[in-house]
Design an enzyme around this catalytic site. Structure first.
Site, PDB file in Angstrom:
ATOM      1  N   CYS A 129       0.885  -1.167   0.000  1.00  0.00           N
ATOM      2  CA  CYS A 129       0.000   0.000   0.000  1.00  0.00           C
ATOM      3  C   CYS A 129       0.919   1.211   0.000  1.00  0.00           C
ATOM      4  O   CYS A 129       2.054   1.127  -0.451  1.00  0.00           O
ATOM      5  CB  CYS A 129      -0.943  -0.031   1.200  1.00  0.00           C
ATOM      6  SG  CYS A 129      -0.082   0.010   2.793  1.00  0.00           S
ATOM      7  N   ALA A 130       0.473   2.324   0.511  1.00  0.00           N
ATOM      8  CA  ALA A 130       1.321   3.516   0.527  1.00  0.00           C
ATOM      9  C   ALA A 130       2.404   3.426   1.595  1.00  0.00           C
ATOM     10  O   ALA A 130       3.566   3.740   1.337  1.00  0.00           O
ATOM     11  CB  ALA A 130       0.481   4.775   0.733  1.00  0.00           C
TER      12      ALA A 130
END
Length: 115
Positions: free
Chosen positions: A78-79
């Site tokens: 994810c980020a």
């Protein structure tokens, strides 16, 4: 009642995580699937080459359609590494046997100058 931090710690205790340099090595070797669980607007800003995109909110109901091989190696990102930790835990609960979460997520990957 557990806090969100407690839930994250529990998820991380039950999954495997991979540092970006090791994940890049897996990417170069091939045979591993990178699963991007960020939102579409995040994905449009860049992604790891050949990553499968499946936003975290759709994971439980769509992952088996996108990744039918439950034994193949998968690196989820994810980020920053939080959503991917929860996603890796969920995938393990769904029967996926070789899942790792990318430590630091795409932000660390990109900041380190990786493809």
């Amino acid at each position: 009642m557990p806090t969100p931090r407690d839930l994250l710690n529990q998820a991380k205790a039950s999954i495997r995580e991979v540092e970006p340099p090791a994940a890049e090595g897996l990417l170069e070797q091939g045979g591993v699937t990178f699963l991007d669980v960020r939102e579409p607007d995040e994905y449009e800003q860049g992604a790891i080459p050949n990553a499968v995109h499946l936003p975290r909110g759709h994971l439980e109901f769509q992952v088996e359609g996108k990744l039918p091989d439950k034994t193949g190696p998968i690196v989820v990102y994810c980020a920053g590494g939080v959503r991917s930790a929860f996603a890796a835990k969920t995938m393990g609960d769904l029967g996926y046997t070789d899942v790792q979460s990318l430590i630091g997520g795409f932000n660390k990957w990109k900041d380190d100058g990786r493809p």
